[in-house]
Design a protein around this motif. Structure first.
Motif, PDB file in Angstrom:
ATOM      1  N   ALA B 176      -4.631   4.432  -3.238  1.00  0.00           N
ATOM      2  CA  ALA B 176      -4.200   4.067  -1.832  1.00  0.00           C
ATOM      3  C   ALA B 176      -5.530   3.733  -0.952  1.00  0.00           C
ATOM      4  O   ALA B 176      -5.446   2.652   0.068  1.00  0.00           O
ATOM      5  CB  ALA B 176      -3.385   5.107  -1.097  1.00  0.00           C
ATOM      6  N   VAL B 177      -6.447   4.777  -1.085  1.00  0.00           N
ATOM      7  CA  VAL B 177      -7.863   4.310  -0.359  1.00  0.00           C
ATOM      8  C   VAL B 177      -8.191   2.825  -0.526  1.00  0.00           C
ATOM      9  O   VAL B 177      -8.891   2.468   0.281  1.00  0.00           O
ATOM     10  CB  VAL B 177      -8.761   5.830  -0.554  1.00  0.00           C
ATOM     11  CG1 VAL B 177     -10.118   5.404   0.119  1.00  0.00           C
ATOM     12  CG2 VAL B 177      -8.281   6.887  -0.095  1.00  0.00           C
ATOM     13  N   GLN B 178      -8.296   2.935  -1.923  1.00  0.00           N
ATOM     14  CA  GLN B 178      -8.821   1.491  -2.308  1.00  0.00           C
ATOM     15  C   GLN B 178      -7.948   0.317  -1.723  1.00  0.00           C
ATOM     16  O   GLN B 178      -8.681  -0.547  -1.231  1.00  0.00           O
ATOM     17  CB  GLN B 178      -8.585   1.250  -3.977  1.00  0.00           C
ATOM     18  CG  GLN B 178      -9.545   0.313  -4.602  1.00  0.00           C
ATOM     19  CD  GLN B 178      -9.302   0.578  -6.151  1.00  0.00           C
ATOM     20  OE1 GLN B 178      -9.543   1.618  -6.499  1.00  0.00           O
ATOM     21  NE2 GLN B 178      -9.240  -0.439  -6.827  1.00  0.00           N
ATOM     22  N   ASP B 179      -6.700   0.551  -1.547  1.00  0.00           N
ATOM     23  CA  ASP B 179      -5.821  -0.734  -0.780  1.00  0.00           C
ATOM     24  C   ASP B 179      -6.736  -0.797   0.545  1.00  0.00           C
ATOM     25  O   ASP B 179      -6.762  -1.849   1.045  1.00  0.00           O
ATOM     26  CB  ASP B 179      -4.434  -0.152  -0.891  1.00  0.00           C
ATOM     27  CG  ASP B 179      -3.868  -0.607  -2.214  1.00  0.00           C
ATOM     28  OD1 ASP B 179      -4.439  -1.145  -3.111  1.00  0.00           O
ATOM     29  OD2 ASP B 179      -2.658   0.075  -2.120  1.00  0.00           O
ATOM     30  N   LEU B 199      -0.754  -5.381   2.285  1.00  0.00           N
ATOM     31  CA  LEU B 199       0.174  -4.399   3.092  1.00  0.00           C
ATOM     32  C   LEU B 199       1.548  -4.379   2.283  1.00  0.00           C
ATOM     33  O   LEU B 199       2.085  -3.596   2.179  1.00  0.00           O
ATOM     34  CB  LEU B 199       0.361  -4.832   4.258  1.00  0.00           C
ATOM     35  CG  LEU B 199      -0.638  -4.319   5.348  1.00  0.00           C
ATOM     36  CD1 LEU B 199      -0.709  -5.034   6.725  1.00  0.00           C
ATOM     37  CD2 LEU B 199      -0.627  -2.847   5.524  1.00  0.00           C
ATOM     38  N   ARG B 200       2.021  -5.870   1.747  1.00  0.00           N
ATOM     39  CA  ARG B 200       3.122  -5.864   1.102  1.00  0.00           C
ATOM     40  C   ARG B 200       3.280  -5.065  -0.150  1.00  0.00           C
ATOM     41  O   ARG B 200       4.223  -4.249  -0.683  1.00  0.00           O
ATOM     42  CB  ARG B 200       3.657  -7.317   1.071  1.00  0.00           C
ATOM     43  CG  ARG B 200       4.379  -8.151   2.036  1.00  0.00           C
ATOM     44  CD  ARG B 200       5.031  -9.228   1.593  1.00  0.00           C
ATOM     45  NE  ARG B 200       3.932 -10.031   1.325  1.00  0.00           N
ATOM     46  CZ  ARG B 200       3.610 -10.950   2.366  1.00  0.00           C
ATOM     47  NH1 ARG B 200       3.902 -10.703   3.589  1.00  0.00           N
ATOM     48  NH2 ARG B 200       2.457 -11.885   1.920  1.00  0.00           N
ATOM     49  N   ASP B 201       2.002  -5.075  -0.858  1.00  0.00           N
ATOM     50  CA  ASP B 201       2.026  -4.446  -2.114  1.00  0.00           C
ATOM     51  C   ASP B 201       1.496  -3.052  -1.941  1.00  0.00           C
ATOM     52  O   ASP B 201       1.410  -2.240  -2.999  1.00  0.00           O
ATOM     53  CB  ASP B 201       0.934  -5.285  -3.069  1.00  0.00           C
ATOM     54  CG  ASP B 201       1.543  -6.789  -3.300  1.00  0.00           C
ATOM     55  OD1 ASP B 201       2.764  -6.880  -3.221  1.00  0.00           O
ATOM     56  OD2 ASP B 201       0.928  -7.564  -3.672  1.00  0.00           O
ATOM     57  N   HIS B 202       1.096  -2.439  -0.974  1.00  0.00           N
ATOM     58  CA  HIS B 202       0.674  -1.353  -0.690  1.00  0.00           C
ATOM     59  C   HIS B 202       1.253  -0.264  -1.385  1.00  0.00           C
ATOM     60  O   HIS B 202       2.566  -0.074  -0.995  1.00  0.00           O
ATOM     61  CB  HIS B 202       0.542  -1.019   0.853  1.00  0.00           C
ATOM     62  CG  HIS B 202      -0.526   0.015   1.132  1.00  0.00           C
ATOM     63  ND1 HIS B 202      -1.591   0.653   0.463  1.00  0.00           N
ATOM     64  CD2 HIS B 202      -0.498   1.051   2.002  1.00  0.00           C
ATOM     65  CE1 HIS B 202      -2.127   1.686   1.065  1.00  0.00           C
ATOM     66  NE2 HIS B 202      -1.287   1.941   1.904  1.00  0.00           N
ATOM     67  N   LEU B 203       0.773   0.549  -2.209  1.00  0.00           N
ATOM     68  CA  LEU B 203       1.403   1.480  -3.022  1.00  0.00           C
ATOM     69  C   LEU B 203       1.875   2.546  -2.216  1.00  0.00           C
ATOM     70  O   LEU B 203       2.686   3.389  -2.768  1.00  0.00           O
ATOM     71  CB  LEU B 203       0.905   1.785  -4.369  1.00  0.00           C
ATOM     72  CG  LEU B 203      -0.617   2.340  -4.206  1.00  0.00           C
ATOM     73  CD1 LEU B 203      -0.490   3.543  -3.654  1.00  0.00           C
ATOM     74  CD2 LEU B 203      -1.299   2.353  -5.524  1.00  0.00           C
ATOM     75  N   CYS B 204       1.583   2.621  -1.131  1.00  0.00           N
ATOM     76  CA  CYS B 204       1.767   3.981  -0.458  1.00  0.00           C
ATOM     77  C   CYS B 204       3.571   4.014  -0.261  1.00  0.00           C
ATOM     78  O   CYS B 204       3.888   5.070  -0.578  1.00  0.00           O
ATOM     79  CB  CYS B 204       1.585   3.815   1.104  1.00  0.00           C
ATOM     80  SG  CYS B 204       2.187   4.944   2.216  1.00  0.00           S
ATOM     81  N   ASN B 205       4.255   2.994   0.048  1.00  0.00           N
ATOM     82  CA  ASN B 205       5.544   3.086   0.136  1.00  0.00           C
ATOM     83  C   ASN B 205       6.390   3.365  -1.380  1.00  0.00           C
ATOM     84  O   ASN B 205       6.857   4.422  -1.470  1.00  0.00           O
ATOM     85  CB  ASN B 205       6.096   1.573   0.467  1.00  0.00           C
ATOM     86  CG  ASN B 205       5.810   1.204   1.832  1.00  0.00           C
ATOM     87  OD1 ASN B 205       5.407   2.045   2.490  1.00  0.00           O
ATOM     88  ND2 ASN B 205       5.724  -0.079   2.189  1.00  0.00           N
ATOM     89  N   LYS B 206       5.912   2.561  -2.374  1.00  0.00           N
ATOM     90  CA  LYS B 206       6.419   2.790  -3.576  1.00  0.00           C
ATOM     91  C   LYS B 206       5.925   4.149  -4.123  1.00  0.00           C
ATOM     92  O   LYS B 206       6.764   4.908  -4.862  1.00  0.00           O
ATOM     93  CB  LYS B 206       5.732   1.912  -4.701  1.00  0.00           C
ATOM     94  CG  LYS B 206       6.388   0.551  -4.982  1.00  0.00           C
ATOM     95  CD  LYS B 206       5.467  -0.527  -4.410  1.00  0.00           C
ATOM     96  CE  LYS B 206       6.421  -1.785  -3.844  1.00  0.00           C
ATOM     97  NZ  LYS B 206       5.353  -2.665  -3.383  1.00  0.00           N
ATOM     98  N   LEU B 207       4.814   4.776  -3.848  1.00  0.00           N
ATOM     99  CA  LEU B 207       4.655   6.264  -4.042  1.00  0.00           C
ATOM    100  C   LEU B 207       5.635   7.068  -3.469  1.00  0.00           C
ATOM    101  O   LEU B 207       6.148   8.070  -4.015  1.00  0.00           O
ATOM    102  CB  LEU B 207       3.052   6.536  -3.775  1.00  0.00           C
ATOM    103  CG  LEU B 207       2.740   7.900  -3.255  1.00  0.00           C
ATOM    104  CD1 LEU B 207       2.934   8.708  -4.758  1.00  0.00           C
ATOM    105  CD2 LEU B 207       1.509   8.044  -2.631  1.00  0.00           C
ATOM    106  N   GLU B 208       5.600   6.838  -2.139  1.00  0.00           N
ATOM    107  CA  GLU B 208       6.573   7.895  -1.308  1.00  0.00           C
ATOM    108  C   GLU B 208       7.972   7.632  -2.426  1.00  0.00           C
ATOM    109  O   GLU B 208       8.809   8.895  -2.483  1.00  0.00           O
ATOM    110  CB  GLU B 208       6.767   7.505  -0.082  1.00  0.00           C
ATOM    111  CG  GLU B 208       5.437   8.152   0.657  1.00  0.00           C
ATOM    112  CD  GLU B 208       5.757   7.855   2.349  1.00  0.00           C
ATOM    113  OE1 GLU B 208       6.991   7.648   2.639  1.00  0.00           O
ATOM    114  OE2 GLU B 208       4.849   8.054   2.987  1.00  0.00           O
ATOM    115  N   VAL B 209       8.383   6.446  -2.556  1.00  0.00           N
ATOM    116  CA  VAL B 209       9.900   6.488  -3.280  1.00  0.00           C
ATOM    117  C   VAL B 209       9.963   7.301  -4.431  1.00  0.00           C
ATOM    118  O   VAL B 209      10.769   8.090  -4.504  1.00  0.00           O
ATOM    119  CB  VAL B 209      10.535   4.894  -3.369  1.00  0.00           C
ATOM    120  CG1 VAL B 209      11.449   5.056  -4.385  1.00  0.00           C
ATOM    121  CG2 VAL B 209      10.441   4.276  -2.022  1.00  0.00           C
ATOM    122  N   ALA B 210       8.753   6.949  -4.950  1.00  0.00           N
ATOM    123  CA  ALA B 210       8.664   7.777  -6.583  1.00  0.00           C
ATOM    124  C   ALA B 210       8.710   9.479  -6.164  1.00  0.00           C
ATOM    125  O   ALA B 210       9.399  10.266  -7.003  1.00  0.00           O
ATOM    126  CB  ALA B 210       7.387   7.476  -7.221  1.00  0.00           C
TER     127      ALA B 210
END
Lengths: 227, 227
Positions: B176-179, B199-210
């Motif tokens: 995430a920091v790398q992003d 921003l679209r691919d930023h894994l923050c969202n996907k992470l939270e979902v997971a």
DNA sequence: AGAAGATATTATGAATTCAAAATTCAACTA
DNA sequence: TAGTTGAATTTTGAATTCATAATATCTTCT
């Protein structure tokens, strides 16, 4: 037996008011008289006012405290902003559609695409537009994201009443069709990233905005009326 | 003199109910008793019901005809869909921000970025999250698209009540920091396309979902309660 | 005549009332 | 005892009523 479940009155009223706004029976900036609409619909003020609150939260009208409701005025910036947003949503719908659409679904879109091409060759603008819209709706539906669809509908509704002046130049039209060629290729390859990119950049939106620059009142006209 | 303009009662009530939902004082799926809330807020049913209609159109509650209101239940799919949408909106905000942000604005975001890095190095998760959020909000504000901001707020509000379980693994955090490193580079270069993509691919969202997969009731649990 | 202020009228905001639907609960039946 | 029917209660939906703010009208005075 027909209707088991009778929809709430306020929903019915909200639909009717939406129609009035879309049709232009209620002009932008026009004050909405509660009593008048109540009589028109044959309902009391309670469900009407509930409907107005919903429409306000949808961005179709604005509620001025103690001063009634008025149909939301569209500024050029608002429409531009809305179209930018719709482009982004279409882009997402393309990405998701590639993940979720069935082979039959792709075939259906392909069929629409070919039909659209025929209308293009015939220079049949109305039918072209209709099929064009069906394609975009089809991709949106294939995204299988209901929140996305709901949000897109709302945005679409907001700007629907300025969607008429279609002065499509030949050059623009050619390029729009070209975009669609790339779209269908990306879709059939299930290349979501690419389809998304194309849809986001699709000049259809930008075109419409350009052609709208004339028909929408600018901020000056707005202030003059509000004063 | 304090309050010149007294906000409408239904707006006040809507805010209060939103808080109750966000805080979890009104549980998902819980039936909302009109009388109870009326007494709690000291208002009559009219403004309360107006507020409920607005909240329903915002997607926070659902209105069952003749059967009252209940707090919208979040399914995993709904949250996923919403996060996908928020990602797309953030992507757009990045593109627009690059076009519209001032040099000072970039500096401000850079400062936040550096502060975030410090919190990351200190493994201070709460402050990291807070500053992280400020960065995203800053980009959103810099987009200068009010429709976008309004829509993002609405989506954010819908899923706010499940935003707590942050089991951030070290690997996810690093990425995430790398992003964010790539983001700030793109922003300083005013490379909108690139920032949008990140921003679209930023894994923050996907992470939270997971990490949410566990905490949200799945469709089975849902059906069991609804039955 | 025209402007300023006072009064009357109208429209909106919110509470109350009335009607209809759903829920609860007790009595009854199998 | 389990299930069903039907009245009593509660809750929601919508109309009406009351209160207050905004607007229009009418004086009155300069």
């Amino acid at each position: 037996m027909s209707k088991i479940q009778h929809r709430s009155l306020y929903l019915e009223v909200a639909d009717r008011v939406r129609e009035l706004i879309e049709q232009g029976d209620l002009a932008p900036g026009e004050r909405i008289s509660e009593k008048q609409l109540c009589e028109r619909f044959g309902v009391s003020r309670t469900p009407l006012r509930e409907a107005l609150k919903v429409l306000a939260s949808e961005g179709l009208i604005e509620l001025l405290p103690n001063r009634g409701a008025r149909v939301m005025r569209l500024t050029l910036k608002m429409v531009k902003d809305t179209y930018d947003l719709m482009g982004a949503l279409e882009g997402l719908s393309g990405e998701l559609a590639c993940q979720n659409i069935s082979d039959e679904g792709i075939k259906a879109i392909r069929a629409l695409h070919d039909e659209m091409l025929r209308h293009y060759r015939d220079r049949n603008l109305p039918d072209y537009f209709q099929v064009n819209q069906k394609i975009h709706e089809g991709i949106l539906a294939a995204s299988a994201n209901e929140v996305l669809q709901e949000m897109y509908s709302n945005l679409s509704q907001r700007v629907k009443r300025v969607r008429y002046s279609k002065k499509m130049t030949d050059d623009y039209w050619r390029r729009a069709v070209q975009d669609h060629e790339h779209m269908i290729i990306a879709l059939e390859a299930r290349d979501g990233k690419r389809l998304g990119q194309i849809l986001r950049d699709h000049l259809c939106n930008k075109l419409e905005v350009a052609s709208l620059a004339g028909v929408i009142e600018d901020e000056h006209a707005l202030n003059a009326v509000n004063a």
